[in-house]
Design a protein around this motif. Structure first.
Motif, PDB file in Angstrom:
ATOM      1  N   LEU A  90       0.865  -1.185   0.000  1.00 46.54           N
ATOM      2  CA  LEU A  90       0.000   0.000   0.000  1.00 46.54           C
ATOM      3  C   LEU A  90       0.898   1.230   0.000  1.00 46.54           C
ATOM      4  N   PRO A  91       1.440   1.589  -1.160  1.00 51.53           N
ATOM      5  CA  PRO A  91       2.488   2.609  -1.190  1.00 51.53           C
ATOM      6  C   PRO A  91       2.051   3.992  -0.738  1.00 51.53           C
ATOM      7  N   TYR A  92       0.772   4.336  -0.839  1.00 52.86           N
ATOM      8  CA  TYR A  92       0.347   5.683  -0.464  1.00 52.86           C
ATOM      9  C   TYR A  92      -0.027   5.790   1.012  1.00 52.86           C
ATOM     10  N   THR A  93      -0.830   4.858   1.522  1.00 51.50           N
ATOM     11  CA  THR A  93      -1.224   4.940   2.931  1.00 51.50           C
ATOM     12  C   THR A  93      -0.202   4.296   3.857  1.00 51.50           C
ATOM     13  N   ASP A  94       0.680   3.471   3.313  1.00 48.31           N
ATOM     14  CA  ASP A  94       1.673   2.766   4.128  1.00 48.31           C
ATOM     15  C   ASP A  94       3.038   2.853   3.442  1.00 48.31           C
ATOM     16  N   PRO A  95       3.573   4.067   3.303  1.00 43.55           N
ATOM     17  CA  PRO A  95       4.744   4.263   2.440  1.00 43.55           C
ATOM     18  C   PRO A  95       5.997   3.514   2.872  1.00 43.55           C
ATOM     19  N   PHE A  96       6.121   3.184   4.149  1.00 43.93           N
ATOM     20  CA  PHE A  96       7.298   2.447   4.625  1.00 43.93           C
ATOM     21  C   PHE A  96       6.987   0.975   4.906  1.00 43.93           C
ATOM     22  N   ASN A  97       5.782   0.543   4.507  1.00 44.37           N
ATOM     23  CA  ASN A  97       5.354  -0.857   4.668  1.00 44.37           C
ATOM     24  C   ASN A  97       5.260  -1.292   6.126  1.00 44.37           C
ATOM     25  N   ARG A  98       5.150  -0.354   7.045  1.00 44.37           N
ATOM     26  CA  ARG A  98       5.052  -0.690   8.467  1.00 44.37           C
ATOM     27  C   ARG A  98       3.790  -1.500   8.754  1.00 44.37           C
ATOM     28  N   GLN A  99       2.648  -1.057   8.225  1.00 44.40           N
ATOM     29  CA  GLN A  99       1.400  -1.763   8.489  1.00 44.40           C
ATOM     30  C   GLN A  99       1.397  -3.153   7.857  1.00 44.40           C
ATOM     31  N   ILE A 100       1.998  -3.285   6.682  1.00 39.28           N
ATOM     32  CA  ILE A 100       2.092  -4.594   6.039  1.00 39.28           C
ATOM     33  C   ILE A 100       2.897  -5.553   6.917  1.00 39.28           C
ATOM     34  N   VAL A 101       4.000  -5.072   7.494  1.00 40.90           N
ATOM     35  CA  VAL A 101       4.812  -5.931   8.359  1.00 40.90           C
ATOM     36  C   VAL A 101       4.018  -6.333   9.597  1.00 40.90           C
ATOM     37  N   ILE A 102       3.240  -5.429  10.149  1.00 39.85           N
ATOM     38  CA  ILE A 102       2.390  -5.785  11.290  1.00 39.85           C
ATOM     39  C   ILE A 102       1.419  -6.897  10.898  1.00 39.85           C
ATOM     40  N   GLY A 103       0.836  -6.800   9.701  1.00 47.10           N
ATOM     41  CA  GLY A 103      -0.033  -7.868   9.225  1.00 47.10           C
ATOM     42  C   GLY A 103       0.695  -9.192   9.102  1.00 47.10           C
ATOM     43  N   LEU A 104       1.945  -9.153   8.655  1.00 50.38           N
ATOM     44  CA  LEU A 104       2.756 -10.371   8.579  1.00 50.38           C
ATOM     45  C   LEU A 104       3.038 -10.917   9.977  1.00 50.38           C
ATOM     46  N   GLY A 105       3.169 -10.031  10.955  1.00 51.47           N
ATOM     47  CA  GLY A 105       3.336 -10.474  12.333  1.00 51.47           C
ATOM     48  C   GLY A 105       2.096 -11.183  12.860  1.00 51.47           C
ATOM     49  N   CYS A 106       0.913 -10.695  12.478  1.00 44.96           N
ATOM     50  CA  CYS A 106      -0.328 -11.400  12.831  1.00 44.96           C
ATOM     51  C   CYS A 106      -0.324 -12.803  12.230  1.00 44.96           C
ATOM     52  N   PHE A 107       0.099 -12.904  10.976  1.00 46.09           N
ATOM     53  CA  PHE A 107       0.174 -14.184  10.270  1.00 46.09           C
ATOM     54  C   PHE A 107       1.103 -15.155  11.000  1.00 46.09           C
ATOM     55  N   LEU A 108       2.286 -14.691  11.374  1.00 44.38           N
ATOM     56  CA  LEU A 108       3.261 -15.561  12.038  1.00 44.38           C
ATOM     57  C   LEU A 108       2.765 -16.020  13.406  1.00 44.38           C
ATOM     58  N   GLU A 109       2.096 -15.142  14.141  1.00 46.41           N
ATOM     59  CA  GLU A 109       1.585 -15.544  15.453  1.00 46.41           C
ATOM     60  C   GLU A 109       0.487 -16.592  15.306  1.00 46.41           C
ATOM     61  N   LEU A 110      -0.371 -16.437  14.323  1.00 40.99           N
ATOM     62  CA  LEU A 110      -1.425 -17.421  14.127  1.00 40.99           C
ATOM     63  C   LEU A 110      -0.847 -18.754  13.653  1.00 40.99           C
ATOM     64  N   LEU A 111       0.208 -18.694  12.841  1.00 35.10           N
ATOM     65  CA  LEU A 111       0.899 -19.916  12.438  1.00 35.10           C
ATOM     66  C   LEU A 111       1.487 -20.618  13.663  1.00 35.10           C
ATOM     67  N   ARG A 112       2.121 -19.844  14.547  1.00 33.45           N
ATOM     68  CA  ARG A 112       2.702 -20.415  15.769  1.00 33.45           C
ATOM     69  C   ARG A 112       1.621 -21.080  16.613  1.00 33.45           C
ATOM     70  N   MET A 113       0.486 -20.421  16.766  1.00 30.23           N
ATOM     71  CA  MET A 113      -0.599 -20.958  17.562  1.00 30.23           C
ATOM     72  C   MET A 113      -1.144 -22.246  16.953  1.00 30.23           C
ATOM     73  N   ALA A 114      -1.273 -22.273  15.625  1.00 29.46           N
ATOM     74  CA  ALA A 114      -1.792 -23.462  14.952  1.00 29.46           C
ATOM     75  C   ALA A 114      -0.832 -24.640  15.112  1.00 29.46           C
ATOM     76  N   ALA A 115       0.459 -24.386  15.019  1.00 31.48           N
ATOM     77  CA  ALA A 115       1.444 -25.454  15.210  1.00 31.48           C
ATOM     78  C   ALA A 115       1.400 -25.979  16.638  1.00 31.48           C
ATOM     79  N   ALA A 116       1.299 -25.074  17.608  1.00 27.65           N
ATOM     80  CA  ALA A 116       1.245 -25.489  19.011  1.00 27.65           C
ATOM     81  C   ALA A 116       0.015 -26.342  19.282  1.00 27.65           C
ATOM     82  N   GLU A 117      -1.062 -26.044  18.590  1.00 20.68           N
ATOM     83  CA  GLU A 117      -2.287 -26.819  18.770  1.00 20.68           C
ATOM     84  C   GLU A 117      -2.063 -28.290  18.436  1.00 20.68           C
ATOM     85  N   GLU A 118      -1.086 -28.560  17.569  1.00 24.29           N
ATOM     86  CA  GLU A 118      -0.768 -29.932  17.171  1.00 24.29           C
ATOM     87  C   GLU A 118       0.537 -30.434  17.802  1.00 24.29           C
TER      88      GLU A 118
END
Length: 384
Positions: A90-118
Motif C-alpha cells: 500500500l504505497p500511499y497509505t503505508d509508504p514504509f510498509n510498516r502496516q504490512i509488516v504488522i499484518g505479517l506479524g499477525c500471520f506468524l503468530e497465528l501460524l505459531r498458535m496453529a502449530a502449538a495446537e498440534e
C-alpha cells in the motif's frame, strides 16, 4: 429498477471505515453471495501436510486492506520460508510498509498458535537475510522450522480464531464497557509491546474526534483514497475473482451495481451521492466508539513491527472472547505527509514518553458480522 435511498440509508466502506447498506423494501435481481471467497475459513486445518495445516490457519489473520501479502515457500522439508508479495503493498497509505509488516506479524503468530495446537514448536528466524527500514523487498520475512515438542503449550486464544472479525459497523452507544475488559485485553499482549486503552467517556470522545479527522484526511487526500477505491470488490463475481481488498457483496450491493447506483468511479467522485454517503459511514464508525485500545513500542524496527502484529492478533482475540466488536482505526498512525498533524497528536496523547504508536482500534458492542474473503492457500504457495 430504482431504489429510493437517502444518504443516511446507504453506507459503504472506505479506507478501513464502515460497511453497511440498509433501506426499505426493494426489489433486487441478485441474491447469491460469493461462492468461493469464504471457503478458506471452512478449509482451515484440512490438509495432510502439517505446514499446510498451519498455513491454512495463518492466512485467516487480520491484515491492512485485506491485502493478504504473504507468500510461503515450502520446498524445504519441515520448513516454511515466509516472503511478502510486493505486488500487494500500500504505497500511499503505508509508504514504509510498516502496516504490512504488522499484518505479517499477525500471520506468524497465528501460524505459531496453529502449530502449538498440534504439539509442534515453531522456531522462527526473522529476516534471515536482513531488511530495510524503508521498504520491503524479495528477501524473506522469516524462516520457520516446525518441531514436535511435547512441552509446547496450546494457546487458549486459538479456539477464538474462527470467530475473530474486524467489525466495520457502528457500535451500540447505549452499552458502556467495563474497565476490567481492558485488563483482560492487556493480559493477552505478551510480545513486548505496551498496551494502552480507555473506556472513559471524556477520553473516548477526544479520540473519536481525532480518528474522525484522520479518516477525513485519508479520504480527502486524492491518492490515498484512490488506493482504497482501486481495491473495491463490488459484487460476488469480483469478490470471488479477487478475494482481497474491500468487499462489497450481498443482494443490495449487487443490485446497486447492476442498476448503476454504485461503482468505483462514483465512489471516487467527491460530488457524488456515493462519496458523501461514504463519508457519513466513516464518521458513523468513528463516532460510535465506546472505547479505544492501542499498542506502543519503544522502537520501530522491523522485528518490533512483527512483534506488534503478534500482540495485535492476541488483543483482537481477547476482545472476541469478551464479545466486543473490534475495528482498527489507524489512519492517524499513517506516515504520509498529509497526515502529519493527527500523527503528531496521537503520539503526544498515547506515547507522551516516546516510542511509536503502532496500532489503534475502537471497541464496543456491535452486530455479528461475517468473514472477510480470503485467497485459497494454494494461491499463496510460491512453489506449488
Amino acid at each position: 429498477m430504482a431504489m429510493n435511498l437517502t444518504r443516511r440509508k446507504m453506507i459503504f466502506l472506505v479506507g478501513g471505515g464502515a460497511v453497511l447498506a440498509a433501506g426499505g423494501a426493494f426489489g433486487y435481481t441478485a441474491t447469491r453471495m460469493p461462492q468461493t471467497a469464504y471457503l478458506p475459513w471452512q478449509r482451515a486445518g484440512g490438509y495432510e501436510d502439517l505446514r499446510m495445516r498451519a498455513l491454512s490457519w495463518a492466512l485467516l489473520a487480520p491484515n491492512p486492506h485485506n491485502r493478504q501479502p504473504w507468500l510461503a515457500d515450502v520446498s524445504e522439508d519441515d520448513v516454511i520460508t515466509l516472503h511478502v508479495d510486493t505486488d500487494r503493498l500500500l504505497p500511499y497509505t503505508d509508504p514504509f510498509n510498516r502496516q504490512i509488516v504488522i499484518g505479517l506479524g499477525c500471520f506468524l503468530e497465528l501460524l505459531r498458535m496453529a502449530a502449538a495446537e498440534e504439539g509442534h514448536r515453531a522456531d522462527m528466524t526473522l529476516f534471515p537475510l536482513g531488511s530495510s527500514a524503508t521498504a520491503l523487498d524479495q528477501r524473506p520475512i522469516a524462516r520457520i522450522t516446525l518441531t514436535a515438542d511435547p512441552a509446547v503449550k496450546r494457546d487458549p486464544l486459538f479456539a477464538l480464531v474462527p470467530a475473530r472479525r474486524s467489525n466495520k459497523e457502528p457500535f451500540d452507544m447505549s452499552r458502556p464497557l467495563a474497565p476490567d475488559m481492558l485488563t483482560q485485553m492487556a493480559a493477552a499482549a505478551s510480545n513486548g509491546t505496551r498496551f494502552g486503552g480507555t473506556v472513559d467517556p471524556a477520553e473516548t470522545a477526544e479520540l473519536r474526534a481525532l480518528t474522525r479527522e484522520a479518516l477525513r484526511i485519508e479520504v480527502e487526500t486524492l491518492h490515498t483514497y484512490q488506493e482504497s477505491v482501486d481495491l473495491f470488490r463490488i459484487g460476488r463475481q469480483e469478490v470471488d475473482a479477487n478475494p482481497d481488498g474491500i468487499d462489497f457483496s450481498g443482494p443490495l450491493f449487487e443490485t446497486m451495481h447492476l442498476t448503476g447506483m454504485f461503482s468505483r468511479e462514483m465512489a471516487a467522485d467527491p460530488t457524488s451521492f456515493a462519496f458523501k454517503s461514504g463519508m457519513d459511514a466513516v464518521y458513523a464508525n468513528a463516532d460510535t466508539a465506546m472505547g479505544h485500545v492501542w499498542l506502543v513500542t519503544a522502537d520501530n524496527s522491523r522485528e518490533t513491527q512483527l512483534a506488534t502484529g503478534a500482540d495485535w492478533l492476541r488483543v483482537n482475540l481477547a476482545a472476541t472472547a469478551l464479545g466486543l466488536g473490534f475495528q482498527p482505526l489507524s489512519q492517524a498512525l499513517q506516515e504520509f505527509p498529509e497526515m502529519a498533524g493527527p500523527y503528531d497528536q496521537v503520539h503526544e496523547r498515547l506515547a507522551p514518553d516516546g516510542g511509536t504508536v503502532q496500532m489503534l482500534s475502537r471497541i464496543g458492542y456491535g452486530p455479528v458480522v461475517g468473514n472477510s474473503p480470503r485467497w485459497p492457500l494454494e494461491s499463496r504457495i510460491m512453489n506449488a
